[in-house]
Design a protein around this motif. Structure first.
Motif, mmCIF file in Angstrom:
data_model
loop_
_atom_site.group_PDB
_atom_site.id
_atom_site.type_symbol
_atom_site.label_atom_id
_atom_site.label_comp_id
_atom_site.label_asym_id
_atom_site.label_seq_id
_atom_site.Cartn_x
_atom_site.Cartn_y
_atom_site.Cartn_z
ATOM 1 N N THR A 97 -5.739 -18.399 -0.261
ATOM 2 C CA THR A 97 -4.686 -17.959 0.663
ATOM 3 C C THR A 97 -4.986 -16.570 1.208
ATOM 4 O O THR A 97 -4.452 -16.178 2.221
ATOM 5 N N ASP A 98 -5.858 -15.849 0.507
ATOM 6 C CA ASP A 98 -6.287 -14.530 0.979
ATOM 7 C C ASP A 98 -7.676 -14.627 1.623
ATOM 8 O O ASP A 98 -8.400 -13.660 1.698
ATOM 9 N N HIS A 99 -8.057 -15.815 2.060
ATOM 10 C CA HIS A 99 -9.277 -16.078 2.824
ATOM 11 C C HIS A 99 -10.573 -15.878 2.065
ATOM 12 O O HIS A 99 -11.603 -15.651 2.656
ATOM 13 N N HIS A 100 -10.553 -15.981 0.741
ATOM 14 C CA HIS A 100 -11.740 -15.822 -0.096
ATOM 15 C C HIS A 100 -12.525 -14.562 0.221
ATOM 16 O O HIS A 100 -13.733 -14.569 0.343
ATOM 17 N N HIS A 101 -11.811 -13.486 0.389
ATOM 18 C CA HIS A 101 -12.456 -12.187 0.495
ATOM 19 C C HIS A 101 -12.857 -11.725 -0.904
ATOM 20 O O HIS A 101 -12.378 -12.252 -1.906
ATOM 21 N N TYR A 102 -13.697 -10.724 -0.939
ATOM 22 C CA TYR A 102 -14.118 -10.119 -2.195
ATOM 23 C C TYR A 102 -13.810 -8.628 -2.169
ATOM 24 O O TYR A 102 -13.870 -7.992 -1.120
ATOM 25 N N ILE A 103 -13.490 -8.100 -3.343
ATOM 26 C CA ILE A 103 -13.287 -6.660 -3.510
ATOM 27 C C ILE A 103 -14.229 -6.204 -4.609
ATOM 28 O O ILE A 103 -14.269 -6.806 -5.686
ATOM 29 N N ASP A 104 -14.983 -5.148 -4.344
ATOM 30 C CA ASP A 104 -15.901 -4.615 -5.346
ATOM 31 C C ASP A 104 -15.100 -4.062 -6.520
ATOM 32 O O ASP A 104 -14.087 -3.386 -6.328
ATOM 33 N N THR A 105 -15.560 -4.343 -7.738
ATOM 34 C CA THR A 105 -14.831 -3.891 -8.923
ATOM 35 C C THR A 105 -14.836 -2.371 -9.078
ATOM 36 O O THR A 105 -14.035 -1.839 -9.835
ATOM 37 N N LYS A 106 -15.673 -1.663 -8.332
ATOM 38 C CA LYS A 106 -15.676 -0.194 -8.424
ATOM 39 C C LYS A 106 -14.359 0.405 -7.931
ATOM 40 O O LYS A 106 -14.050 1.558 -8.208
ATOM 41 N N TYR A 107 -13.563 -0.396 -7.209
ATOM 42 C CA TYR A 107 -12.268 0.083 -6.716
ATOM 43 C C TYR A 107 -11.127 -0.148 -7.699
ATOM 44 O O TYR A 107 -9.999 0.230 -7.430
ATOM 45 N N VAL A 108 -11.409 -0.777 -8.835
ATOM 46 C CA VAL A 108 -10.371 -1.019 -9.841
ATOM 47 C C VAL A 108 -10.103 0.277 -10.589
ATOM 48 O O VAL A 108 -11.002 0.880 -11.176
ATOM 49 N N GLY A 109 -8.842 0.708 -10.559
ATOM 50 C CA GLY A 109 -8.455 1.919 -11.271
ATOM 51 C C GLY A 109 -7.928 1.612 -12.655
ATOM 52 O O GLY A 109 -8.185 2.344 -13.607
ATOM 53 N N ALA A 110 -7.189 0.508 -12.789
ATOM 54 C CA ALA A 110 -6.588 0.140 -14.077
ATOM 55 C C ALA A 110 -6.153 -1.316 -14.039
ATOM 56 O O ALA A 110 -5.947 -1.893 -12.974
ATOM 57 N N VAL A 111 -6.038 -1.890 -15.225
ATOM 58 C CA VAL A 111 -5.467 -3.224 -15.376
ATOM 59 C C VAL A 111 -4.281 -3.062 -16.314
ATOM 60 O O VAL A 111 -4.442 -2.626 -17.449
ATOM 61 N N GLU A 112 -3.085 -3.346 -15.808
ATOM 62 C CA GLU A 112 -1.861 -3.173 -16.593
ATOM 63 C C GLU A 112 -1.070 -4.472 -16.558
ATOM 64 O O GLU A 112 -0.575 -4.867 -15.506
ATOM 65 N N GLY A 113 -0.986 -5.124 -17.711
ATOM 66 C CA GLY A 113 -0.275 -6.399 -17.775
ATOM 67 C C GLY A 113 -0.969 -7.421 -16.903
ATOM 68 O O GLY A 113 -2.157 -7.692 -17.063
ATOM 69 N N ASP A 114 -0.237 -7.980 -15.936
ATOM 70 C CA ASP A 114 -0.797 -8.977 -15.021
ATOM 71 C C ASP A 114 -1.087 -8.387 -13.646
ATOM 72 O O ASP A 114 -1.092 -9.105 -12.646
ATOM 73 N N ILE A 115 -1.330 -7.082 -13.598
ATOM 74 C CA ILE A 115 -1.566 -6.413 -12.326
ATOM 75 C C ILE A 115 -2.867 -5.620 -12.378
ATOM 76 O O ILE A 115 -3.113 -4.866 -13.324
ATOM 77 N N VAL A 116 -3.696 -5.817 -11.340
ATOM 78 C CA VAL A 116 -4.906 -5.017 -11.160
ATOM 79 C C VAL A 116 -4.527 -3.912 -10.185
ATOM 80 O O VAL A 116 -4.115 -4.184 -9.051
#
Length: 68
Positions: free
Chosen positions: A34-53
């Motif tokens: 539904t988000d058009h199979h885009h990709y996001i580089d994991t270097k932009y991940v700041g934190a993973v909290e519960g069920d939220i990136v």
């Protein structure tokens, strides 16, 4: 990155919705169809909290690449 799971919500540093995780492929997060199979580089991940990136940049600044 091991904490990132399918169907987790991805939000920008500003709290705005970016997409939903389909799966992690190497150093990229694949967003659901539904988000058009885009990709996001994991270097932009700041934190993973519960069920939220939470990303380290605002939602409108996230570079997304097309499925390849």
């Amino acid at each position: 990155m091991a904490d990132i799971r399918e169907h987790m919500k991805i939000i920008g540093k500003d709290g705005a919705h970016v997409g939903t995780v389909d799966r992690v492929e190497g150093n990229r997060i694949k967003l659901t169809r539904t988000d058009h199979h885009h990709y996001i580089d994991t270097k932009y991940v700041g934190a993973v909290e519960g069920d939220i990136v939470k990303l380290s940049v605002n939602a409108d600044a996230v570079p997304k690449t097309e499925a390849a």
